[in-house]
Write an enzyme that holds these catalytic residues in place. Structure first.
Site, PDB file in Angstrom:
ATOM      1  N   GLU A   1      -5.523   7.492  -1.599  1.00  0.00           N
ATOM      2  CA  GLU A   1      -5.600   6.383  -0.771  1.00  0.00           C
ATOM      3  C   GLU A   1      -6.384   5.343  -1.478  1.00  0.00           C
ATOM      4  OE1 GLU A   1      -3.900   5.974   1.545  1.00  0.00           O
ATOM      5  OE2 GLU A   1      -3.552   7.953   2.520  1.00  0.00           O
TER       6      GLU A   1
ATOM      7  N   HIS B   1       0.788  -1.127   0.061  1.00  0.00           N
ATOM      8  CA  HIS B   1       0.100  -0.061   0.038  1.00  0.00           C
ATOM      9  C   HIS B   1       0.833   1.292   0.032  1.00  0.00           C
ATOM     10  CE1 HIS B   1      -3.644   2.335   0.992  1.00  0.00           C
ATOM     11  NE2 HIS B   1      -2.865   3.224   1.528  1.00  0.00           N
ATOM     12  N   GLU B   2       1.831   1.106   0.882  1.00  0.00           N
ATOM     13  CA  GLU B   2       2.549   2.359   0.949  1.00  0.00           C
ATOM     14  C   GLU B   2       3.666   2.561  -0.277  1.00  0.00           C
ATOM     15  OE1 GLU B   2       1.932   4.492   3.330  1.00  0.00           O
ATOM     16  OE2 GLU B   2       0.922   3.093   4.122  1.00  0.00           O
TER      17      GLU B   2
END
Length: 740
Positions: free
Chosen positions: A419, A396-397
């Site tokens: 996001e 995700h990061e």
């Protein structure tokens, strides 16, 4: 002047008047003092005249003619003299955080917002440039929780060799001409092409060390630093290179002073809602895309990590003091600037050698992850219990390298652009990382994840304010600007907002819906095209949606338009209508069905034990299947819906799956079961979770209080008293409201 805020709305002001002057580069020279919990030093800012004033700037003046001539041929670049020298070993112990791999990005990958700023338009401007009269121009920077000591103009014309940035035959003593010359030099310096970044950094360093040529007047407000020069009435004539002496405050909200789990002091930027304005005076709006370089000094034994492109080596300046130097050459918002100072230790991870040669890790007291250029912050909470949680969080990061950094939201209220895309790409990246899985196995895991996200979205929509569920809260006003560039971020300071996942989840389901509508292959091709076209730019929702529908015109025939996507997905609260109509297709997934079967077994076993009472009857042995981490989360969430689970079932449940040894997501659901059913043998697990996994445990405090059980309330107060000083302000505020 301060923008008037509604304290009931918790809006975040962006005060910088970026339409008048736009910062292009920062040079920071800082000292970190753990005894006083203060970061002190100097910041130098290099500006260009902003878009609002550019048409009437000094471009028409004879002394600034070089600013309109972009074809000027400059001499061969001089070698770069970066202030980094010999290495001194640093003694330290364990650490947990990810330092990104060596940067291989294209130096030409620059953000370009095409003169469009972001944020909510403000009716108040920081100065009036159309009707100046005798009014001095006011430069406004975002700033809070800082002690500003001095501000001065820099005489960049005094730098040796700087003549290459001007065609003037000589420097005269005429004040006006000299001021124009200084601004001309800064303009030429910030306008250097990307392939001359070494030369540019060299001259930024030299200019930042040049003598001052007059102090500037300044005042500080709650949210701003206002600077002016007497009798200077336009942005074009205002000094384009200024130096500020300042100190942070121990209570400043941009950094956290705390200790690691070994009790050693550390300080780091923690993704505060106010971003970095309590770390250094800056321009916070995304439009203020800038490069930076920083020298940071700390006591020997501490390691300074920053979001720089280089791998810094410490230089000993004097006994007991080391200096670290970092730089970034790709323009990005000031909010991406990151620093972490502590007793970190470099840990080589053999299993990740192919993709990441080294991995620097350090322990943070929260359970969140955060991404900045070349550095990833990970909590120790994601490390125990196998690689699944840590792996997916890393994916995700890493996805934020594309959505959040290489491509940013022009309007901060459109958080879903960062996001939502990162959540969608997380699954794709994680699938690639698990190369041993078949296509069907990958799809099964992704559908299982969709099932969990659906449950979280459903619960969040039921338990949050409607206005916080809207992905495009400004609707048709999204991306509109005030005249000065100052703006407001709606609900930007609302403490509860940082714990909400609606922007992640609704954004993810929108992208999933679009991928299913156009076909995965076509969708990923459009996504790749979008990244290539908008790399280094700031975007709005419609930029992506329009490109996707243009690439797939058949969707318009079926009624899919940008307008109805806004209406159904981005501009309304609640569960999006298309998602409700689609139905819970993931229930057909084999992994989800497997969990449903296991849930049935546990419920039936619970019923038999309750019926048998205290009589010890021999029970038929039930065989439970081994489950994946996400399956365990789904199992426990399903069992949480049961009104009563007897203690023997909870004991058996923990023993069967070794729940205390699982990852934090699983342990969180286990703690919820313990609290709901007042399972006293599990209270130790709850206490440990609240102490070690603070951010993930915030709402456990509420569950402990709502049961109105004396033991549980005592446990909540005990844990909060022990953890409060290590919590970030938002977490502490939310928990305090639950407890008191």
């Amino acid at each position: 002047m301060e923008t008037q805020l509604d304290p009931m709305k918790d809006d975040l002001p962006l005060m910088a008047n970026t339409n008048y002057m736009l910062v292009k580069h920062y040079v920071l020279d800082l000292d970190v003092d753990f005894k006083s919990k203060v970061i002190e030093g100097i910041i130098v800012l290099f500006f260009e005249t902003g878009s609002q004033y550019r048409k009437t700037s000094c471009l028409d003046k004879e002394s600034c003619q070089s600013q309109v001539d972009e074809t000027c041929k400059m001499r061969t670049s001089e070698p770069c003299h970066i202030p980094v020298t010999n290495v001194r070993a640093c003694s330290s112990k364990t650490a947990v955080c990810g330092k990104g791999e060596e940067d291989t990005s294209d130096k030409n990958g620059n953000h370009s917002n095409k003169e469009q700023a972001s944020g909510i338009s403000s009716s108040q401007d920081c100065c009036d440039i159309e009707n100046h009269g005798n009014k001095d121009f006011l430069l406004v920077l975002d700033c809070c929780d800082l002690s500003v000591l001095k501000v001065e103009e820099i005489d960049v014309a005094a730098v040796s060799g700087i003549e290459k940035f001007t065609r003037s035959a000589k420097i005269t003593d005429v004040s006006k001409e000299l001021e124009n010359l200084r601004n001309q030099i800064v303009h030429e310096l910030v306008a250097l092409p990307a392939d001359r970044w070494k030369e540019q950094l060299y001259y930024f360093t030299r200019c930042s060390q040049a003598p001052g040529c007059g102090e500037l007047l300044f005042t500080t407000g709650t949210w701003s630093l206002e600077i002016r020069k007497s009798r200077i009435q336009t942005p074009a004539d205002f000094p384009h290179a200024i130096r500020i002496w300042y100190k942070t405050k121990p209570e400043g909200r941009s950094v956290t002073w705390t200790t690691d789990q070994s009790g050693r002091p550390c300080v780091y930027t923690m993704g505060s809602p106010i971003n970095n304005r309590a770390l250094f005076p800056c321009q916070e709006p995304p439009v203020a895309l800038s490069t930076w370089q920083a020298s940071v000094r700390a006591a020997a034994g501490f390691v300074v990590l920053m979001s720089g492109e280089n791998s810094a080596e410490p230089v000993q300046l004097q006994e007991g003091i080391l200096s670290w130097y970092y730089y970034v050459t790709m323009p990005m918002p000031a909010s991406t600037f990151t620093i972490a100072v502590g007793c970190w230790q470099e840990v080589k991870q053999q299993s990740f050698t192919a993709a990441n040669q080294t991995n620097v890790e350090f322990p943070l007291p929260s359970s969140q992850a955060d991404f900045s250029p070349h550095i990833i912050f990970l909590s120790q909470s994601v490390l125990p219990g196998g690689s699944h949680l840590c792996g997916t969080r890393l994916c995700h990061e890493i996805a934020h390298a594309w959505f959040g950094l290489a491509i940013g939201a022009r309007d901060w209220t459109e958080e879903w652009i960062s996001e939502g895309f990162a959540t969608f790409l997380e699954d794709i990246f994680w699938a690639r990382a698990q190369q041993q899985l078949s296509h069907d196995e990958v799809k099964g895991q992704q559908e299982l994840k969709a099932s969990l996200r659906w449950r979280r979205l459903r619960d969040e929509v039921q338990n949050s304010e409607e206005e916080l569920q809207v992905l495009r809260p400004k609707k048709e006003s999204t991306g509109e600007l005030s005249e000065s560039g100052a703006s407001i971020v709606k609900h930007g300071l609302k403490a509860e907002k940082i714990f909400m996942q609606v922007h992640y989840l609704k954004g993810y389901f929108l992208l999933r819906f679009l991928a299913r509508a156009v076909g995965e292959a076509s969708y990923l091709a459009s996504l790749q095209k979008f990244v290539q076209k908008f790399h280094g730019q700031l975007v709005l929702s419609q930029d992506f949606l329009c490109m996707l529908l243009e690439d797939n015109p058949e969707q318009k025939k079926s009624g899919l338009t940008v307008e109805n996507i806004f209406e159904n997905w981005l501009d309304t609260s609640g569960i999006p209508k298309p998602l409700l109509e689609e139905g819970e297709t993931w229930k057909e997934c084999r992994l989800v069905q497997q969990v449903s079967g296991e849930v049935t077994k546990w419920i039936q076993t619970n019923q038999r034990i309750r019926k048998s009472g205290k009589k010890k009857r021999k029970q038929d042995e039930v065989v439970f299947q081994k489950l994946l981490p996400d399956q365990l989360v789904l199992l426990l969430e399903s069992l949480l819906e049961e009104k009563t689970l007897c203690p023997r079932i909870l004991q058996c449940l923990e023993k069967t799956y070794q729940l205390r040894e699982q990852d934090a997501e699983v342990r969180h659901r286990w703690c919820e079961l313990v609290v709901k059913h007042k399972y006293v043998p599990g209270y130790g697990d709850v206490e440990k979770f609240l102490r070690e996994d603070q951010a993930m445990g915030v709402y456990l405090y509420g569950e402990l209080m709502v049961n109105e059980d004396v033991k549980q309330q005592e446990l909540a107060h005990k844990c909060f008293a022990a953890a409060r000083e290590h919590m970030d302000a938002s977490s502490a505020k939310v928990v305090a409201e639950m407890l008191f």
